[in-house]
Design a protein around this motif. Structure first.
Motif, mmCIF file in Angstrom:
data_model
loop_
_atom_site.group_PDB
_atom_site.id
_atom_site.type_symbol
_atom_site.label_atom_id
_atom_site.label_comp_id
_atom_site.label_asym_id
_atom_site.label_seq_id
_atom_site.Cartn_x
_atom_site.Cartn_y
_atom_site.Cartn_z
ATOM 1 N N LEU A 1 -15.906 -2.031 -4.085
ATOM 2 C CA LEU A 1 -15.438 -3.411 -4.154
ATOM 3 C C LEU A 1 -14.246 -3.534 -5.087
ATOM 4 O O LEU A 1 -13.264 -4.230 -4.769
ATOM 5 N N SER A 2 -14.291 -2.866 -6.220
ATOM 6 C CA SER A 2 -13.184 -2.920 -7.169
ATOM 7 C C SER A 2 -11.889 -2.414 -6.546
ATOM 8 O O SER A 2 -10.825 -3.015 -6.720
ATOM 9 N N ALA A 3 -11.976 -1.306 -5.819
ATOM 10 C CA ALA A 3 -10.786 -0.752 -5.173
ATOM 11 C C ALA A 3 -10.222 -1.725 -4.148
ATOM 12 O O ALA A 3 -8.998 -1.919 -4.047
ATOM 13 N N PHE A 4 -11.103 -2.355 -3.378
ATOM 14 C CA PHE A 4 -10.666 -3.319 -2.371
ATOM 15 C C PHE A 4 -9.989 -4.520 -3.019
ATOM 16 O O PHE A 4 -8.918 -4.965 -2.586
ATOM 17 N N LEU A 5 -10.610 -5.054 -4.071
ATOM 18 C CA LEU A 5 -10.049 -6.232 -4.736
ATOM 19 C C LEU A 5 -8.692 -5.921 -5.372
ATOM 20 O O LEU A 5 -7.774 -6.745 -5.337
ATOM 21 N N ARG B 1 -6.599 -3.820 -4.324
ATOM 22 C CA ARG B 1 -5.648 -3.709 -3.217
ATOM 23 C C ARG B 1 -5.178 -5.078 -2.753
ATOM 24 O O ARG B 1 -3.973 -5.330 -2.651
ATOM 25 N N VAL B 2 -6.106 -5.979 -2.475
ATOM 26 C CA VAL B 2 -5.696 -7.250 -1.876
ATOM 27 C C VAL B 2 -5.056 -8.184 -2.888
ATOM 28 O O VAL B 2 -4.098 -8.897 -2.562
ATOM 29 N N PHE B 3 -5.548 -8.177 -4.147
ATOM 30 C CA PHE B 3 -4.978 -9.105 -5.121
ATOM 31 C C PHE B 3 -3.678 -8.598 -5.718
ATOM 32 O O PHE B 3 -2.953 -9.368 -6.355
ATOM 33 N N SER B 4 -3.360 -7.333 -5.514
ATOM 34 C CA SER B 4 -2.025 -6.858 -5.919
ATOM 35 C C SER B 4 -0.951 -7.427 -4.996
ATOM 36 O O SER B 4 0.239 -7.369 -5.308
ATOM 37 N N MET B 5 -1.384 -7.985 -3.854
ATOM 38 C CA MET B 5 -0.472 -8.647 -2.912
ATOM 39 C C MET B 5 -1.031 -10.020 -2.574
ATOM 40 O O MET B 5 -1.103 -10.409 -1.409
ATOM 41 N N ARG B 6 -1.415 -10.757 -3.585
ATOM 42 C CA ARG B 6 -2.187 -11.981 -3.410
ATOM 43 C C ARG B 6 -1.460 -13.060 -2.616
ATOM 44 O O ARG B 6 -2.096 -13.945 -2.036
ATOM 45 N N ARG B 7 -0.134 -13.036 -2.581
ATOM 46 C CA ARG B 7 0.612 -14.068 -1.856
ATOM 47 C C ARG B 7 0.801 -13.734 -0.386
ATOM 48 O O ARG B 7 1.262 -14.565 0.389
ATOM 49 N N LYS B 8 0.432 -12.517 0.015
ATOM 50 C CA LYS B 8 0.583 -12.119 1.414
ATOM 51 C C LYS B 8 -0.656 -12.501 2.210
ATOM 52 O O LYS B 8 -1.758 -12.652 1.671
ATOM 53 N N GLN B 9 -0.487 -12.620 3.521
ATOM 54 C CA GLN B 9 -1.610 -12.891 4.393
ATOM 55 C C GLN B 9 -2.477 -11.644 4.527
ATOM 56 O O GLN B 9 -1.984 -10.511 4.482
ATOM 57 N N LEU B 10 -3.779 -11.859 4.731
ATOM 58 C CA LEU B 10 -4.706 -10.734 4.815
ATOM 59 C C LEU B 10 -4.360 -9.782 5.949
ATOM 60 O O LEU B 10 -4.519 -8.564 5.823
ATOM 61 N N GLY B 11 -3.875 -10.329 7.065
ATOM 62 C CA GLY B 11 -3.510 -9.479 8.183
ATOM 63 C C GLY B 11 -2.391 -8.521 7.841
ATOM 64 O O GLY B 11 -2.371 -7.374 8.314
ATOM 65 N N ARG B 12 -1.465 -8.961 7.016
ATOM 66 C CA ARG B 12 -0.354 -8.092 6.606
ATOM 67 C C ARG B 12 -0.815 -7.045 5.599
ATOM 68 O O ARG B 12 -0.242 -5.962 5.508
ATOM 69 N N ILE B 13 -1.832 -7.370 4.808
ATOM 70 C CA ILE B 13 -2.348 -6.433 3.814
ATOM 71 C C ILE B 13 -3.259 -5.388 4.463
ATOM 72 O O ILE B 13 -3.152 -4.189 4.186
ATOM 73 N N LEU B 14 -4.145 -5.845 5.338
ATOM 74 C CA LEU B 14 -5.217 -4.985 5.855
ATOM 75 C C LEU B 14 -4.977 -4.492 7.279
ATOM 76 O O LEU B 14 -5.692 -3.593 7.743
ATOM 77 N N ALA C 1 -13.404 2.457 3.043
ATOM 78 C CA ALA C 1 -13.242 2.751 1.620
ATOM 79 C C ALA C 1 -12.141 3.778 1.437
ATOM 80 O O ALA C 1 -11.882 4.596 2.327
ATOM 81 N N PRO C 2 -11.454 3.772 0.274
ATOM 82 C CA PRO C 2 -10.448 4.799 0.002
ATOM 83 C C PRO C 2 -11.081 6.172 -0.012
ATOM 84 O O PRO C 2 -12.260 6.330 -0.339
ATOM 85 N N GLU C 3 -10.293 7.187 0.338
ATOM 86 C CA GLU C 3 -10.846 8.528 0.466
ATOM 87 C C GLU C 3 -11.336 9.122 -0.833
ATOM 88 O O GLU C 3 -12.370 9.745 -0.897
ATOM 89 N N SER C 4 -10.576 8.944 -1.917
ATOM 90 C CA SER C 4 -10.965 9.554 -3.188
ATOM 91 C C SER C 4 -10.168 8.937 -4.310
ATOM 92 O O SER C 4 -9.248 8.166 -4.094
ATOM 93 N N GLY C 5 -10.535 9.379 -5.564
ATOM 94 C CA GLY C 5 -9.768 8.957 -6.746
ATOM 95 C C GLY C 5 -10.377 7.760 -7.413
ATOM 96 O O GLY C 5 -11.055 6.946 -6.798
ATOM 97 N N PRO C 6 -10.158 7.629 -8.728
ATOM 98 C CA PRO C 6 -10.707 6.490 -9.470
ATOM 99 C C PRO C 6 -10.014 5.202 -9.095
ATOM 100 O O PRO C 6 -8.879 5.209 -8.613
ATOM 101 N N THR C 7 -10.669 4.091 -9.265
ATOM 102 C CA THR C 7 -10.081 2.803 -8.955
ATOM 103 C C THR C 7 -9.593 2.146 -10.234
ATOM 104 O O THR C 7 -10.150 2.339 -11.305
ATOM 105 N N ALA C 8 -8.541 1.368 -10.085
ATOM 106 C CA ALA C 8 -8.050 0.615 -11.239
ATOM 107 C C ALA C 8 -8.986 -0.547 -11.501
ATOM 108 O O ALA C 8 -9.598 -1.083 -10.581
ATOM 109 N N PRO C 9 -9.131 -0.970 -12.756
ATOM 110 C CA PRO C 9 -9.968 -2.131 -13.037
ATOM 111 C C PRO C 9 -9.339 -3.374 -12.466
ATOM 112 O O PRO C 9 -8.115 -3.497 -12.407
ATOM 113 N N PRO C 10 -10.148 -4.338 -11.992
ATOM 114 C CA PRO C 10 -9.594 -5.560 -11.472
ATOM 115 C C PRO C 10 -8.728 -6.275 -12.508
ATOM 116 O O PRO C 10 -9.041 -6.282 -13.676
ATOM 117 N N ALA C 11 -7.644 -6.861 -12.048
ATOM 118 C CA ALA C 11 -6.761 -7.585 -12.940
ATOM 119 C C ALA C 11 -7.230 -9.021 -13.084
ATOM 120 O O ALA C 11 -7.986 -9.517 -12.280
#
Length: 294
Positions: free
Chosen positions: A232-236, A238-251, A284-294
């Motif tokens: 969930l952290s990785a997903f959040l 990802r999407v909130f780093s582009m919070r002004r974009k539409q979900l379809g453009r992000i995902l 889910a992302p393939e591997s690697g640590p996730t950044a903490p939510p901003a």
């Protein structure tokens, strides 16, 4: 409790000053310290984690309440000061149930975190798998990653009762479609109940910071929600780093949109529950640590 003049004299005796790089703004308002400890409802003998004890103003009060205080301090000078202040506090009478003197104040000299994704091994070892509460005037640079790490990975933490910057507190409690709403808001909402204890003006600290602070209580939901917090952290992130974009453009378009969610919506428009459902429908992302939510 330590007075402001006592705090200043402790530093002056060693020829040192508060270090901005360590986020050293010492809380000296006795009423606020009492309020924080009262809200944490410390039981004699309970383990309390304190990060950034500084000169020990809060430490001394926690020891007086009968807590076993596991502290982490990055500044070597402050380690010497708080050790001396704690030793004096431990000589005073304690409530029944307080830990024996040799167990009452384990101090870890160093960073509380190993990177941004886990507690330092030394601090984890000092906690010793015991249930605990975080009670601290948190250094600003460590606050968000520490709070999230405890919330996601430490079910033994019964609650966090902390002083943080007011803007971080606002993000913890923010609602959808507000400027403060983001990944941190979503994680906190899904995993905990967050409440405001008090707002602290700069004058409660020395030196006075340029921002307002707040005391908050972060108490995990029970039973613990069955959430893969790292996914969930990785997903959040990802999407909130582009919070002004539409979900379809992000995902992209290969997403089974949940009921009430469309590809033209933006992340900040979705409730925490909608974002959780959506996260489960995105690989889910393939591997690697996730950044903490901003």
């Amino acid at each position: 409790m330590q007075t402001l003049s006592h705090i200043q004299s402790l530093l002056a005796a060693r020829g040192i000053s508060p270090r901005h790089s360590f986020g050293q703004n010492f809380l000296h308002d006795h009423n606020k310290i009492r309020q924080l400890i009262a809200r944490a409802a410390i039981v004699p003998g309970e383990t309390v984690l304190e990060v950034g004890p500084g000169t020990g103003a809060l430490t001394v009060a926690l020891l007086a309440a009968g807590a076993r205080v596991v502290a982490a301090e990055l500044d070597r000078d402050m380690c010497a000061i708080v050790t001396s202040e704690a030793a004096r506090a431990l000589e005073l009478p304690k409530p029944e149930g307080a830990p024996p003197l040799h167990e009452a104040f384990p101090l870890v000299e160093g960073d509380c975190l190993a990177g941004k994704h886990s507690l330092s091994p030394a601090l984890a070892a000092a906690l010793d798998d015991r249930p605990f509460a975080l009670v601290a005037n948190l250094p600003y640079h460590a606050a968000t990653p520490l709070m999230l790490n405890l919330l996601c990975d430490w079910p033994t933490c019964r609650g966090q009762f902390v002083t943080i910057q007011r803007d971080v507190a606002d993000r913890l409690m923010a609602k959808p479609a507000t400027d403060a709403y983001g990944a941190l808001s979503v994680m906190a909402s899904l995993l905990a109940n967050v409440s405001m204890i008090s707002v602290l003006p700069p004058g409660c600290f020395w030196p006075a910071p340029k921002v307002t602070s707040a005391m908050v209580a972060i108490e995990p939901r029970t039973p613990r929600p069955p959430i893969d917090t790292h996914r969930l952290s990785a997903f959040l992130h990802r999407v909130f780093s582009m919070r002004r974009k539409q979900l379809g453009r992000i995902l992209g378009d290969a997403v089974a949109w949940p009921e009430g969610v469309t590809r033209t919506m933006r992340p900040e428009q979705l409730s925490p529950e909608q974002l959780l459902v959506l996260a489960l429908r995105v690989p889910a992302p393939e591997s690697g640590p996730t950044a903490p939510p901003a």
